[in-house]
Motif scaffolding. Structure first.
Motif, PDB file in Angstrom:
ATOM      1  N   LYS A 189      51.933  97.464  34.062  1.00 54.53           N
ATOM      2  CA  LYS A 189      50.507  97.740  34.270  1.00 54.53           C
ATOM      3  C   LYS A 189      49.759  96.537  34.831  1.00 54.53           C
ATOM      4  CE  LYS A 189      50.282 101.132  30.503  1.00 54.53           C
ATOM      5  NZ  LYS A 189      49.680 101.453  29.176  1.00 54.53           N
ATOM      6  N   LEU A 190      50.423  95.396  34.934  1.00 50.66           N
ATOM      7  CA  LEU A 190      49.751  94.204  35.437  1.00 50.66           C
ATOM      8  C   LEU A 190      49.496  94.333  36.944  1.00 50.66           C
ATOM      9  CD1 LEU A 190      51.736  91.469  33.481  1.00 50.66           C
ATOM     10  CD2 LEU A 190      49.538  92.488  32.887  1.00 50.66           C
ATOM     11  N   GLU A 191      48.498  93.593  37.408  1.00 51.58           N
ATOM     12  CA  GLU A 191      48.056  93.736  38.793  1.00 51.58           C
ATOM     13  C   GLU A 191      49.104  93.279  39.794  1.00 51.58           C
ATOM     14  OE1 GLU A 191      44.415  91.596  39.005  1.00 51.58           O
ATOM     15  OE2 GLU A 191      43.202  93.227  38.164  1.00 51.58           O
ATOM     16  N   TYR A 192      49.872  92.259  39.463  1.00 54.28           N
ATOM     17  CA  TYR A 192      50.826  91.756  40.454  1.00 54.28           C
ATOM     18  C   TYR A 192      51.944  92.764  40.700  1.00 54.28           C
ATOM     19  CZ  TYR A 192      54.353  90.447  36.937  1.00 54.28           C
ATOM     20  OH  TYR A 192      55.305  90.456  35.943  1.00 54.28           O
ATOM     21  N   ILE A 193      52.237  93.652  39.732  1.00 55.67           N
ATOM     22  CA  ILE A 193      53.222  94.705  39.953  1.00 55.67           C
ATOM     23  C   ILE A 193      52.684  95.708  40.977  1.00 55.67           C
ATOM     24  CG2 ILE A 193      54.480  96.610  38.872  1.00 55.67           C
ATOM     25  CD1 ILE A 193      55.550  93.901  38.090  1.00 55.67           C
ATOM     26  N   ASP A 194      51.400  96.073  40.843  1.00 61.16           N
ATOM     27  CA  ASP A 194      50.781  96.959  41.839  1.00 61.16           C
ATOM     28  C   ASP A 194      50.777  96.302  43.218  1.00 61.16           C
ATOM     29  OD1 ASP A 194      50.272  98.856  39.881  1.00 61.16           O
ATOM     30  OD2 ASP A 194      48.292  98.026  39.411  1.00 61.16           O
ATOM     31  N   ALA A 195      50.587  94.981  43.249  1.00 58.42           N
ATOM     32  CA  ALA A 195      50.535  94.278  44.529  1.00 58.42           C
ATOM     33  C   ALA A 195      51.888  94.287  45.229  1.00 58.42           C
ATOM     34  CB  ALA A 195      50.062  92.845  44.305  1.00 58.42           C
ATOM     35  N   VAL A 196      52.954  93.963  44.511  1.00 59.18           N
ATOM     36  CA  VAL A 196      54.282  93.933  45.149  1.00 59.18           C
ATOM     37  C   VAL A 196      54.724  95.333  45.533  1.00 59.18           C
ATOM     38  CG1 VAL A 196      54.974  91.796  44.026  1.00 59.18           C
ATOM     39  CG2 VAL A 196      55.458  93.963  42.895  1.00 59.18           C
ATOM     40  N   ARG A 197      54.288  96.333  44.776  1.00 61.20           N
ATOM     41  CA  ARG A 197      54.618  97.717  45.143  1.00 61.20           C
ATOM     42  C   ARG A 197      53.883  98.104  46.434  1.00 61.20           C
ATOM     43  NH1 ARG A 197      53.242  99.954  40.755  1.00 61.20           N
ATOM     44  NH2 ARG A 197      55.297 100.065  39.762  1.00 61.20           N
ATOM     45  N   ALA A 198      52.640  97.657  46.548  1.00 65.09           N
ATOM     46  CA  ALA A 198      51.878  97.945  47.759  1.00 65.09           C
ATOM     47  C   ALA A 198      52.466  97.258  48.983  1.00 65.09           C
ATOM     48  CB  ALA A 198      50.422  97.521  47.570  1.00 65.09           C
ATOM     49  N   LEU A 199      53.147  96.136  48.758  1.00 62.02           N
ATOM     50  CA  LEU A 199      53.782  95.417  49.865  1.00 62.02           C
ATOM     51  C   LEU A 199      55.119  96.034  50.269  1.00 62.02           C
ATOM     52  CD1 LEU A 199      53.040  91.716  48.843  1.00 62.02           C
ATOM     53  CD2 LEU A 199      52.002  93.030  50.700  1.00 62.02           C
ATOM     54  N   GLY A 200      55.524  97.093  49.575  1.00 64.87           N
ATOM     55  CA  GLY A 200      56.734  97.813  49.973  1.00 64.87           C
ATOM     56  C   GLY A 200      57.975  97.477  49.176  1.00 64.87           C
ATOM     57  N   ALA A 201      57.845  96.786  48.049  1.00 66.38           N
ATOM     58  CA  ALA A 201      59.009  96.448  47.236  1.00 66.38           C
ATOM     59  C   ALA A 201      59.599  97.707  46.606  1.00 66.38           C
ATOM     60  CB  ALA A 201      58.613  95.454  46.146  1.00 66.38           C
ATOM     61  N   THR A 202      60.920  97.779  46.571  1.00 62.72           N
ATOM     62  CA  THR A 202      61.601  98.925  45.971  1.00 62.72           C
ATOM     63  C   THR A 202      61.545  98.829  44.447  1.00 62.72           C
ATOM     64  OG1 THR A 202      63.741  97.801  45.975  1.00 62.72           O
ATOM     65  CG2 THR A 202      63.149  99.074  47.938  1.00 62.72           C
ATOM     66  N   ASP A 203      61.878  99.934  43.796  1.00 66.30           N
ATOM     67  CA  ASP A 203      61.876  99.943  42.337  1.00 66.30           C
ATOM     68  C   ASP A 203      62.877  98.939  41.772  1.00 66.30           C
ATOM     69  OD1 ASP A 203      59.938 101.858  42.309  1.00 66.30           O
ATOM     70  OD2 ASP A 203      61.285 103.539  41.933  1.00 66.30           O
ATOM     71  N   LEU A 204      64.056  98.865  42.375  1.00 66.31           N
ATOM     72  CA  LEU A 204      65.072  97.932  41.887  1.00 66.31           C
ATOM     73  C   LEU A 204      64.591  96.490  42.005  1.00 66.31           C
ATOM     74  CD1 LEU A 204      68.459  99.440  43.170  1.00 66.31           C
ATOM     75  CD2 LEU A 204      67.583  99.366  40.818  1.00 66.31           C
ATOM     76  N   ARG A 205      63.946  96.177  43.125  1.00 66.46           N
ATOM     77  CA  ARG A 205      63.440  94.814  43.304  1.00 66.46           C
ATOM     78  C   ARG A 205      62.344  94.507  42.279  1.00 66.46           C
ATOM     79  NH1 ARG A 205      63.341  90.814  47.103  1.00 66.46           N
ATOM     80  NH2 ARG A 205      61.459  89.541  47.172  1.00 66.46           N
ATOM     81  N   ILE A 206      61.466  95.453  42.058  1.00 71.73           N
ATOM     82  CA  ILE A 206      60.401  95.245  41.072  1.00 71.73           C
ATOM     83  C   ILE A 206      60.994  95.034  39.684  1.00 71.73           C
ATOM     84  CG2 ILE A 206      58.460  96.344  39.905  1.00 71.73           C
ATOM     85  CD1 ILE A 206      57.810  97.725  42.552  1.00 71.73           C
ATOM     86  N   ILE A 207      61.995  95.845  39.335  1.00 71.15           N
ATOM     87  CA  ILE A 207      62.589  95.757  37.998  1.00 71.15           C
ATOM     88  C   ILE A 207      63.308  94.435  37.801  1.00 71.15           C
ATOM     89  CG2 ILE A 207      64.399  96.705  36.514  1.00 71.15           C
ATOM     90  CD1 ILE A 207      63.595  99.493  37.536  1.00 71.15           C
TER      91      ILE A 207
END
Length: 299
Positions: free
Chosen positions: A188-206
C-alpha cells in the motif's frame, strides 16, 4: 523571474524508491544496548561452535555400552555421570548438540521456503487466492503444533528426517501469516504504486521491492521458530517418534532418564538442561532482534 523557478517534476523520483529504514550501524547499536540479547547472540555462536567441533574433542564414544559403568554419578571422569547403558552423558549431550541445531535450522528453513511464498502471494494478490491460502493455514493452525507434528510423524514413520518434515510443515502457517500481513502493509506504500506505474512486473515488485522490505519480521520469526522447532523435535523424540537409539538426541535421552528419575536424576537432568538452555537462548536473542528491528524502537 522565470529563471528563478526551477522545474521539479522531473526530479521528484523518491516515490520510486523504498523509504530508508535506518543504517545497519543503528541496528547493531540498538542490539548492543540490549545486553541480554547480546549475551544470547554470543551463546548461539558458542553453541554452533560446540556443534561443529565439540564432538571431535570428546574422550568417550557416545554409543559405547559398558554395563560396568552404568548409572555412575557426576565425577571428574564422567562430568555428567553415565546412563543405564554405561554411556558417558556429557559425550552424548555434546554429540546431541549438532542434531538439535540441525533439526531446528533445517525444519525452520523448510517452513520458510513453503510459508514465505504462500504469504507473499496471498498478501499481494488477495481475493480468492488469499482466501484459499489463509483457510488452509487456518486448518493447520486449528491443531496444536506438537499434535500436528505427531500426526505427521505417525503417517511418515519414526525418523529424524521425518521429524524435520513434520516440524517444518507446522511452521508454515506462522511464516505465511506474518509475511502476508507485512506484504499487505508494504504493497500500500506509495513507492509500490510508483514502480508499478513505471511498468514493473509483479515478480520484479515482489522480489525487488516487497521481499527486501519485509525481511525483518521474517528473520525474527525464524529465530524464534528455531527454539520452537528444537522443543517440538525433542518432544517427539521423548515420545519415541523421533531419533532412534543409539542416536544421542536430547529428547530421547530425557525419555531414557525418566525411568530412573528419582534414583538417578542426573540421567535426565543434563539433557533437559541442555534443551532449556538452547531454547531459552534462541528466544532471548529473537526478542532482542525484534526490538532492534522494530521501526517504533528507532529514533
Amino acid at each position: 523571474m522565470s529563471n528563478q523557478i526551477a522545474p521539479t517534476s522531473d526530479k521528484q523520483v523518491p516515490l520510486t524508491q523504498p523509504p530508508k529504514k535506518g543504517s545497519s550501524m543503528g541496528f547493531f547499536s540498538r542490539l548492543r544496548s540490549n545486553k541480554v540479547a547480546l549475551i544470547g547472540g554470543y551463546l548461539i555462536i558458542l553453541f554452533i561452535l560446540i556443534a561443529l567441533i565439540g564432538p571431535y574433542f570428546t574422550v568417550y564414544e557416545y554409543d559405547k555400552v559398558d554395563y560396568s559403568l552404568r548409572l555412575l554419578p557426576p565425577s571428574t571422569d564422567h562430568w555428567f555421570g553415565t546412563d543405564h547403558n554405561g554411556r558417558d552423558i556429557f559425550t552424548r549431550v555434546i554429540h546431541g548438540m549438532p542434531i538439535s541445531l540441525y533439526v531446528g535450522f533445517l525444519s525452520v528453513l523448510l517452513g520458510g521456503i513453503i510459508g514465505i511464498p504462500l504469504g507473499i502471494v496471498s498478501g499481494y494478490y488477495g481475493g480468492k487466492i488469499d482466501a484459499l491460502i489463509m483457510r488452509i493455514m487456518d486448518i493447520l493452525l486449528a491443531f496444536p503444533g506438537i499434535l500436528l507434528a505427531l500426526a505427521l510423524v505417525s503417517v511418515l514413520g519414526s525418523s529424524l528426517n521425518n521429524v524435520i518434515i513434520a516440524v517444518g510443515i507446522f511452521s508454515v502457517p506462522a511464516f505465511a501469516r506474518i509475511v502476508r500481513g507485512s506484504t499487505l502493509a508494504t504493497k500500500k506504500l506509495e513507492y509500490i504504486d510508483a514502480v508499478r506505474a513505471l511498468g514493473a512486473t509483479d515478480l520484479r515488485i515482489i522480489f525487488r521491492h516487497i521481499l527486501p522490505n519485509i525481511m525483518s519480521p521474517i528473520i525474527v520469526q525464524a529465530t524464534l521458530r528455531i527454539a520452537t522447532a528444537i522443543l517440538a523435535a525433542s518432544g517427539l523424540s521423548f515420545l519415541g517418534m523421533g531419533a532412534q537409539p543409539p542416536t544421542p538426541e536430547w529428547g530421547a535421552m530425557l525419555s531414557d532418564g525418566r525411568r530412573v528419575l528419582f534414583d538417578f536424576p542426573h540421567v535426565a537432568f543434563f539433557p533437559g538442561l541442555a534443551i532449556v538452555l538452547v531454547v531459552l537462548v534462541f528466544n532471548i536473542f529473537g526478542d532482542g532482534l525484534r526490538d532492534a528491528l522494530d521501526p517504533k524502537m528507532k529514533k
